[in-house]
Design an enzyme around this catalytic site. Structure first.
Site, PDB file in Angstrom:
ATOM      1  N   ARG A   1       0.827  -1.210   0.000  1.00  0.00           N
ATOM      2  CA  ARG A   1       0.000   0.000   0.000  1.00  0.00           C
ATOM      3  C   ARG A   1       0.859   1.257   0.000  1.00  0.00           C
ATOM      4  NH1 ARG A   1      -4.290  -2.030   4.527  1.00  0.00           N
ATOM      5  NH2 ARG A   1      -5.403  -3.497   3.195  1.00  0.00           N
TER       6      ARG A   1
ATOM      7  N   ARG B   1      20.222  -8.409   8.102  1.00  0.00           N
ATOM      8  CA  ARG B   1      19.665  -9.742   8.301  1.00  0.00           C
ATOM      9  C   ARG B   1      20.701 -10.775   8.706  1.00  0.00           C
ATOM     10  NH1 ARG B   1      21.522  -9.984   3.251  1.00  0.00           N
ATOM     11  NH2 ARG B   1      21.774 -12.003   2.231  1.00  0.00           N
TER      12      ARG B   1
END
Length: 118
Positions: free
Chosen positions: A16, A89
């Site tokens: 979005r 990560r």
């Protein structure tokens, strides 16, 4: 399951925010990292659940539960780190891999003890 739902919701929010409609998986780098982090976590979840189940039944529930909670924490840190920057990560990835190998060892030890020693 709540972790997977959280990760999926983060992908929806990123879609979005950057106006990327499904089935597109390319676009803004932040969206791509969020999408990849969610996919990676989802790919490892069946392995984690299987090992958790076997180790919990055949080794020790308490030790297995502690390893499971640590694994979930490291995957959350992995997801959060990956969405910020790809390098973020790495440390949680190594920690979660180490915990999966520990669960493999616990499951194997429990299975061997159960089936080989009366």
């Amino acid at each position: 399951v709540l972790f997977l739902a959280y990760f999926a919701m983060q992908v929806i929010y990123a879609r979005r925010k950057y106006k990327i409609s499904p089935p597109e998986t390319r676009g803004h780098p932040e969206f791509e990292r969020t999408f990849r982090a969610q996919a990676n976590c989802s790919e490892y979840f069946p392995i984690f659940i299987s090992l958790l189940w076997v180790a919990g039944i055949f080794f020790h529930q308490g030790v297995t539960a502690a390893c499971g909670l640590l694994y979930l924490y490291t995957r959350l840190r992995y997801f959060q780190g990956y969405t910020v920057a790809a390098q973020g990560r790495l440390a949680p990835l190594y920690a979660s891999a180490w915990l999966l190998w520990l669960l493999v060892a616990l499951a194997l030890a429990g299975l061997l003890a159960h089936f080989l020693w009366p």
